[in-house]
Write a protein that holds these residues in place. Structure first.
Motif, PDB file in Angstrom:
ATOM      1  N   LEU A  10     -28.711 -44.666  -9.969  1.00  0.00           N
ATOM      2  CA  LEU A  10     -29.127 -44.931  -8.602  1.00  0.00           C
ATOM      3  C   LEU A  10     -29.565 -43.995  -7.806  1.00  0.00           C
ATOM      4  O   LEU A  10     -30.550 -44.033  -6.981  1.00  0.00           O
TER       5      LEU A  10
ATOM      6  N   LYS B 101     -32.948 -42.983  -8.447  1.00  0.00           N
ATOM      7  CA  LYS B 101     -34.035 -43.847  -8.213  1.00  0.00           C
ATOM      8  C   LYS B 101     -34.379 -43.799  -6.723  1.00  0.00           C
ATOM      9  O   LYS B 101     -35.495 -43.645  -6.310  1.00  0.00           O
TER      10      LYS B 101
ATOM     11  N   THR C 241     -24.059 -45.213  -8.854  1.00  0.00           N
ATOM     12  CA  THR C 241     -24.139 -43.796  -8.167  1.00  0.00           C
ATOM     13  C   THR C 241     -23.608 -42.690  -8.888  1.00  0.00           C
ATOM     14  O   THR C 241     -22.814 -42.594  -9.610  1.00  0.00           O
TER      15      THR C 241
ATOM     16  N   ASP D 228     -30.759 -50.730  -3.697  1.00  0.00           N
ATOM     17  CA  ASP D 228     -31.027 -51.009  -4.904  1.00  0.00           C
ATOM     18  C   ASP D 228     -31.500 -52.527  -4.843  1.00  0.00           C
ATOM     19  O   ASP D 228     -32.531 -52.884  -5.840  1.00  0.00           O
TER      20      ASP D 228
END
Length: 432
Positions: free
Chosen positions: A134, A137, A172, A223
């Motif tokens: 994450l 991302k 994470t 997210d």
């Protein structure tokens, strides 16, 4: 303090359980396939390797050694290789040399994915599997945002995209670190990740940290927003595909786009349709549409060609024909290549084998009547109003005496055509 300690312990435990349960539940169907797992030796990929192995996934580990950090690079490889040997996991590694005068990160990415795809085919693996998470991302979102990206760049990292599978995208970095500690996973730190020489590292250590600390749910909400943007992108892509189908038609490897329909679109639609082919400026595409015939625009992968009332969109590798020659040794081979009517019309006894199929030159010509009215092939193509792209694809058939027998799919030289001689005989009969 005791309560805080219990909360942290529970959080650590949940991180471990969540990662394993997600892999087991969400991707259980992939246990029937072999996965190519890219492992650098860092904590992210070592955690994914540990989790997939302990859950019984069928994996092949691939490690790239770019030799950028001397002994440290070799120690990274040693760690991964020893883990695989100890657990009887198939292992592949490769050393790469980079041009230090060019973009190192871009080179490394291109080289490793090219190698991964070779392994994918060689070992019949389903996906290239990476340990992006994450925080990656978030980092990629801001990195592409800083470069002026469109919606594609904002949501470029997906759990499954093409042949790349990223099963940790919902977790994470903190959760991955907790998994490593709880399971005593050994990993190596890449010191270059701490350097702020690269833009991605700057974002990771400044903007990324600040964003994550905004609130307890900052990453969870990011997210969620990422998912909403991805859904919007899917819908936009669907509508843009509909629009492209409305304004164009597919002919072989070409997309032929109607000029008037194209010019009626908004800049957003033009940019959205052509961006995946490497063209991002609606202004330049409109300018091309209003240019003279055979004006072109070229991207890394495609070429746009203005021709009359259309714009032709073609792959770059197909826009210029290779100058290769095909030899034909006998009439039987020739018959397999030509259309039946064309082959039947040829005066085979006049041909001197071997024949060759090749590109035409500016000096090549053929006879319009037996031994009369020679005309350059380039002029014949011009009279037929072929555009530059189609001219590049034209091939001719020559015999061993270097005589043009025919232009494939267009015209046969009269000196080798039964019909041409038959027409002369008919004309003689008529005049007599």
């Amino acid at each position: 303090m005791l309560i805080l300690g219990l909360i942290c312990l529970r959080y650590n435990y949940l991180s471990v359980i969540m990662i394993k349960s997600s892999l087991e539940k969400d991707f259980k169907h992939l246990k029937h396939h072999k996965l190519l797992l890219a492992v650098s030796g860092g904590v992210d990929s070592m955690v994914l390797l540990h989790a997939l192995y302990t859950l019984g996934f069928d994996i092949l580990v691939a490690h790239c050694n770019f030799k950028l950090r001397g002994e440290d690079s070799d120690l990274d490889q040693k760690l991964v290789e020893e883990f695989c040997q100890n657990n009887r996991i198939p292992f592949e590694s490769k050393n790469f040399e980079l041009d230090l005068s060019k973009n190192i990160q871009l080179q490394a990415r291109e080289l490793r994915y090219k190698w991964f795809r070779t392994l994918l085919e060689k070992h019949n693996c389903k996906y290239i599997t990476t340990a992006h998470h994450l925080n990656d991302k978030l980092e990629t979102f801001f990195f592409n945002l800083s470069r002026g990206t469109g919606i594609d760049g904002l949501v470029s990292l997906q759990t499954l995209k093409g042949d790349v599978f990223r099963p940790l995208m919902g977790f994470t970095k903190a959760q991955i670190l907790e998994y490593a500690k709880e399971n005593q996973v050994i990993w190596r730190e890449d010191k270059s990740n701490q350097s702020q020489k690269y833009s991605r590292n700057k974002i990771r250590h400044t903007l990324g940290v600040s964003f994550e600390n905004l609130s307890e749910k900052a990453m969870e909400n990011f997210d969620k927003s990422y998912m909403y943007i991805s859904e919007n992108k899917e819908y936009i892509d669907f509508k843009l595909t509909e629009t492209l189908n409305f304004i164009s038609k597919q002919v072989a490897d070409e997309i032929r786009i109607d000029l008037q329909k194209l010019l009626a679109l908004s800049d957003f639609e033009i940019r959205g349709i052509f961006s995946k082919y490497g063209f991002s400026s609606a202004f330049e595409i409109r300018k091309l549409a209003l240019s003279k015939n055979n004006a072109t625009m070229v991207s890394v992968s495609h070429k746009l060609i203005k021709y009359r009332e259309e714009i032709l969109l073609v792959p770059v590798e197909n826009s210029e024909e290779k100058a290769e020659t095909i030899l034909i040794q006998n009439p039987l081979e020739l018959q397999k290549i030509l259309e039946e009517s064309v082959f039947e019309d040829l005066l085979l006894d006049k041909l001197v084998f071997p024949l060759s199929i090749e590109n035409y030159s500016s000096e090549d010509q053929l006879f319009l009547k037996p031994n009369h009215q020679r005309k350059k092939i380039s002029k014949i193509l011009k009279d037929r109003k072929l555009n530059d792209l189609h001219k590049q694809k034209v091939k001719i058939l020559k015999d061993a005496k270097n005589r043009v027998i025919l232009v494939l799919g267009i015209q046969t030289c009269a000196n080798f055509s039964k019909k041409a001689y038959l027409n002369i005989e008919r004309n003689l009969d008529f005049t007599s």
